[in-house]
Design a protein around this motif. Sequence first.
Motif, PDB file in Angstrom:
ATOM      1  N   MET A 147      95.112 -37.501 -60.578  1.00 52.19           N
ATOM      2  CA  MET A 147      94.531 -38.809 -60.795  1.00 52.19           C
ATOM      3  C   MET A 147      93.246 -38.915 -59.991  1.00 52.19           C
ATOM      4  SD  MET A 147      96.265 -42.483 -60.058  1.00 52.19           S
ATOM      5  CE  MET A 147      95.861 -43.782 -61.159  1.00 52.19           C
ATOM      6  N   TYR A 148      92.192 -39.407 -60.636  1.00 51.98           N
ATOM      7  CA  TYR A 148      90.940 -39.614 -59.929  1.00 51.98           C
ATOM      8  C   TYR A 148      90.278 -40.890 -60.433  1.00 51.98           C
ATOM      9  CZ  TYR A 148      88.371 -37.752 -63.973  1.00 51.98           C
ATOM     10  OH  TYR A 148      87.849 -37.552 -65.220  1.00 51.98           O
ATOM     11  N   ALA A 149      89.284 -41.345 -59.682  1.00 50.69           N
ATOM     12  CA  ALA A 149      88.561 -42.557 -60.042  1.00 50.69           C
ATOM     13  C   ALA A 149      87.086 -42.356 -59.724  1.00 50.69           C
ATOM     14  CB  ALA A 149      89.103 -43.756 -59.278  1.00 50.69           C
ATOM     15  N   VAL A 150      86.251 -43.142 -60.379  1.00 49.54           N
ATOM     16  CA  VAL A 150      84.825 -43.179 -60.074  1.00 49.54           C
ATOM     17  C   VAL A 150      84.557 -44.548 -59.476  1.00 49.54           C
ATOM     18  CG1 VAL A 150      82.493 -43.078 -60.996  1.00 49.54           C
ATOM     19  CG2 VAL A 150      84.249 -41.578 -61.919  1.00 49.54           C
ATOM     20  N   ILE A 151      84.067 -44.552 -58.228  1.00 47.43           N
ATOM     21  CA  ILE A 151      83.810 -45.809 -57.533  1.00 47.43           C
ATOM     22  C   ILE A 151      82.322 -45.946 -57.256  1.00 47.43           C
ATOM     23  CG2 ILE A 151      86.081 -45.906 -56.452  1.00 47.43           C
ATOM     24  CD1 ILE A 151      84.695 -44.938 -53.849  1.00 47.43           C
ATOM     25  N   LYS A 152      81.923 -47.178 -56.967  1.00 47.44           N
ATOM     26  CA  LYS A 152      80.531 -47.447 -56.625  1.00 47.44           C
ATOM     27  C   LYS A 152      80.511 -48.123 -55.260  1.00 47.44           C
ATOM     28  CE  LYS A 152      76.565 -50.106 -58.170  1.00 47.44           C
ATOM     29  NZ  LYS A 152      76.087 -51.085 -59.153  1.00 47.44           N
ATOM     30  N   LYS A 158      75.592 -46.000 -54.807  1.00 50.03           N
ATOM     31  CA  LYS A 158      75.841 -44.664 -55.356  1.00 50.03           C
ATOM     32  C   LYS A 158      77.227 -44.630 -55.987  1.00 50.03           C
ATOM     33  CE  LYS A 158      73.054 -42.388 -51.841  1.00 50.03           C
ATOM     34  NZ  LYS A 158      72.732 -43.505 -50.978  1.00 50.03           N
ATOM     35  N   GLN A 159      77.444 -43.658 -56.854  1.00 54.92           N
ATOM     36  CA  GLN A 159      78.735 -43.491 -57.504  1.00 54.92           C
ATOM     37  C   GLN A 159      79.388 -42.202 -57.017  1.00 54.92           C
ATOM     38  OE1 GLN A 159      78.127 -43.667 -61.736  1.00 54.92           O
ATOM     39  NE2 GLN A 159      77.205 -45.701 -61.639  1.00 54.92           N
ATOM     40  N   TYR A 160      80.704 -42.265 -56.783  1.00 55.52           N
ATOM     41  CA  TYR A 160      81.451 -41.120 -56.271  1.00 55.52           C
ATOM     42  C   TYR A 160      82.711 -40.917 -57.100  1.00 55.52           C
ATOM     43  CZ  TYR A 160      78.617 -42.005 -52.090  1.00 55.52           C
ATOM     44  OH  TYR A 160      77.577 -42.209 -51.219  1.00 55.52           O
ATOM     45  N   LYS A 161      83.021 -39.656 -57.394  1.00 52.03           N
ATOM     46  CA  LYS A 161      84.289 -39.309 -58.031  1.00 52.03           C
ATOM     47  C   LYS A 161      85.262 -38.985 -56.904  1.00 52.03           C
ATOM     48  CE  LYS A 161      86.465 -35.855 -60.942  1.00 52.03           C
ATOM     49  NZ  LYS A 161      86.283 -34.576 -61.641  1.00 52.03           N
ATOM     50  N   VAL A 162      86.372 -39.735 -56.819  1.00 50.67           N
ATOM     51  CA  VAL A 162      87.302 -39.578 -55.703  1.00 50.67           C
ATOM     52  C   VAL A 162      88.718 -39.327 -56.211  1.00 50.67           C
ATOM     53  CG1 VAL A 162      85.940 -41.018 -54.154  1.00 50.67           C
ATOM     54  CG2 VAL A 162      87.714 -42.066 -55.531  1.00 50.67           C
ATOM     55  N   ALA A 163      89.488 -38.631 -55.396  1.00 48.54           N
ATOM     56  CA  ALA A 163      90.906 -38.393 -55.657  1.00 48.54           C
ATOM     57  C   ALA A 163      91.670 -38.714 -54.373  1.00 48.54           C
ATOM     58  CB  ALA A 163      91.140 -36.946 -56.073  1.00 48.54           C
ATOM     59  N   ILE A 164      92.961 -38.889 -54.488  1.00 46.21           N
ATOM     60  CA  ILE A 164      93.786 -39.242 -53.330  1.00 46.21           C
ATOM     61  C   ILE A 164      93.774 -38.084 -52.327  1.00 46.21           C
ATOM     62  CG2 ILE A 164      96.129 -39.798 -52.574  1.00 46.21           C
ATOM     63  CD1 ILE A 164      96.521 -41.146 -55.294  1.00 46.21           C
ATOM     64  N   GLY A 165      93.572 -38.421 -51.044  1.00 45.20           N
ATOM     65  CA  GLY A 165      93.546 -37.431 -49.979  1.00 45.20           C
ATOM     66  C   GLY A 165      92.167 -36.870 -49.677  1.00 45.20           C
ATOM     67  N   LYS A 182      88.220 -36.718 -48.462  1.00 46.28           N
ATOM     68  CA  LYS A 182      87.346 -37.343 -47.471  1.00 46.28           C
ATOM     69  C   LYS A 182      85.930 -37.284 -48.003  1.00 46.28           C
ATOM     70  CE  LYS A 182      89.780 -36.321 -43.182  1.00 46.28           C
ATOM     71  NZ  LYS A 182      89.672 -35.640 -41.889  1.00 46.28           N
ATOM     72  N   LEU A 183      85.174 -38.370 -47.815  1.00 46.68           N
ATOM     73  CA  LEU A 183      83.786 -38.348 -48.234  1.00 46.68           C
ATOM     74  C   LEU A 183      82.945 -39.240 -47.342  1.00 46.68           C
ATOM     75  CD1 LEU A 183      82.926 -40.509 -51.240  1.00 46.68           C
ATOM     76  CD2 LEU A 183      85.287 -40.346 -50.604  1.00 46.68           C
ATOM     77  N   LYS A 184      81.653 -38.937 -47.299  1.00 45.36           N
ATOM     78  CA  LYS A 184      80.702 -39.698 -46.497  1.00 45.36           C
ATOM     79  C   LYS A 184      79.948 -40.637 -47.423  1.00 45.36           C
ATOM     80  CE  LYS A 184      80.090 -36.092 -43.061  1.00 45.36           C
ATOM     81  NZ  LYS A 184      79.168 -35.150 -42.426  1.00 45.36           N
ATOM     82  N   VAL A 185      80.003 -41.935 -47.100  1.00 48.72           N
ATOM     83  CA  VAL A 185      79.324 -42.953 -47.896  1.00 48.72           C
ATOM     84  C   VAL A 185      78.350 -43.702 -46.996  1.00 48.72           C
ATOM     85  CG1 VAL A 185      81.251 -43.208 -49.500  1.00 48.72           C
ATOM     86  CG2 VAL A 185      81.155 -44.657 -47.490  1.00 48.72           C
ATOM     87  N   GLU A 186      77.523 -44.544 -47.598  1.00 47.92           N
ATOM     88  CA  GLU A 186      76.616 -45.372 -46.812  1.00 47.92           C
ATOM     89  C   GLU A 186      77.435 -46.213 -45.838  1.00 47.92           C
ATOM     90  OE1 GLU A 186      73.175 -45.456 -47.005  1.00 47.92           O
ATOM     91  OE2 GLU A 186      73.367 -43.759 -48.359  1.00 47.92           O
ATOM     92  N   GLN A 187      76.829 -46.597 -44.732  1.00 42.21           N
ATOM     93  CA  GLN A 187      77.557 -47.257 -43.653  1.00 42.21           C
ATOM     94  C   GLN A 187      78.257 -48.531 -44.125  1.00 42.21           C
ATOM     95  OE1 GLN A 187      75.219 -48.457 -40.266  1.00 42.21           O
ATOM     96  NE2 GLN A 187      76.946 -48.159 -38.920  1.00 42.21           N
ATOM     97  N   VAL A 200      85.415 -50.306 -59.137  1.00 39.61           N
ATOM     98  CA  VAL A 200      85.939 -49.097 -59.773  1.00 39.61           C
ATOM     99  C   VAL A 200      85.377 -49.038 -61.191  1.00 39.61           C
ATOM    100  CG1 VAL A 200      88.012 -47.863 -60.468  1.00 39.61           C
ATOM    101  CG2 VAL A 200      88.036 -49.246 -58.396  1.00 39.61           C
ATOM    102  N   LEU A 201      84.663 -47.961 -61.498  1.00 40.17           N
ATOM    103  CA  LEU A 201      84.012 -47.823 -62.800  1.00 40.17           C
ATOM    104  C   LEU A 201      84.890 -47.114 -63.825  1.00 40.17           C
ATOM    105  CD1 LEU A 201      80.538 -46.712 -61.452  1.00 40.17           C
ATOM    106  CD2 LEU A 201      81.232 -49.003 -62.093  1.00 40.17           C
ATOM    107  N   MET A 202      85.773 -46.215 -63.343  1.00 39.60           N
ATOM    108  CA  MET A 202      86.619 -45.452 -64.255  1.00 39.60           C
ATOM    109  C   MET A 202      87.847 -44.940 -63.515  1.00 39.60           C
ATOM    110  SD  MET A 202      85.695 -42.012 -66.378  1.00 39.60           S
ATOM    111  CE  MET A 202      86.398 -40.814 -65.284  1.00 39.60           C
ATOM    112  N   ILE A 203      88.964 -44.872 -64.225  1.00 37.86           N
ATOM    113  CA  ILE A 203      90.188 -44.277 -63.683  1.00 37.86           C
ATOM    114  C   ILE A 203      90.726 -43.290 -64.714  1.00 37.86           C
ATOM    115  CG2 ILE A 203      92.584 -44.701 -63.048  1.00 37.86           C
ATOM    116  CD1 ILE A 203      91.788 -47.290 -61.835  1.00 37.86           C
ATOM    117  N   ALA A 204      91.081 -42.091 -64.260  1.00 38.63           N
ATOM    118  CA  ALA A 204      91.668 -41.082 -65.143  1.00 38.63           C
ATOM    119  C   ALA A 204      92.990 -40.629 -64.548  1.00 38.63           C
ATOM    120  CB  ALA A 204      90.727 -39.900 -65.300  1.00 38.63           C
TER     121      ALA A 204
END
Length: 103
Positions: free
Chosen positions: A1-6, A10-17, A19-24, A38-42
């Motif tokens: 399962m993954y999602a695309v968030i904003k 910026k937009q990021y494709k994320v999955a559970i577990g 780690k990512l660096k985003v703007e402060q 949340v822009l998309m969920i798969a």
Amino acid sequence: MYAVIKTGGKQYKVAIGEKLKVEQIPADVDSQIVLEEVLMIADGEQVVVGAPLVSGATVKATVVSHGRGEKIRIFKMRRRKHYQKHQGHRQNYTEIRIDAISK
């Protein structure tokens, strides 16, 4: 399962577990945050695309740390005019860990 968030423009494709660096993000370390853009969920073959956002969908994350990125050096110069300008920039970031994706 993954999602695309904003977040942070910026937009990021994320999955559970992950780690990512985003703007402060103004949140304390080890605190939980909820990302609602949340822009998309798969989930396997089932894909839900928002127009522009998926209604009722959230991504829960934990703030791992805050920091500053690599230094970017800016150098401006005008030829034959004896003009040189040096500048540097380090962008602040927040490292987050994705805990849950809910529809």
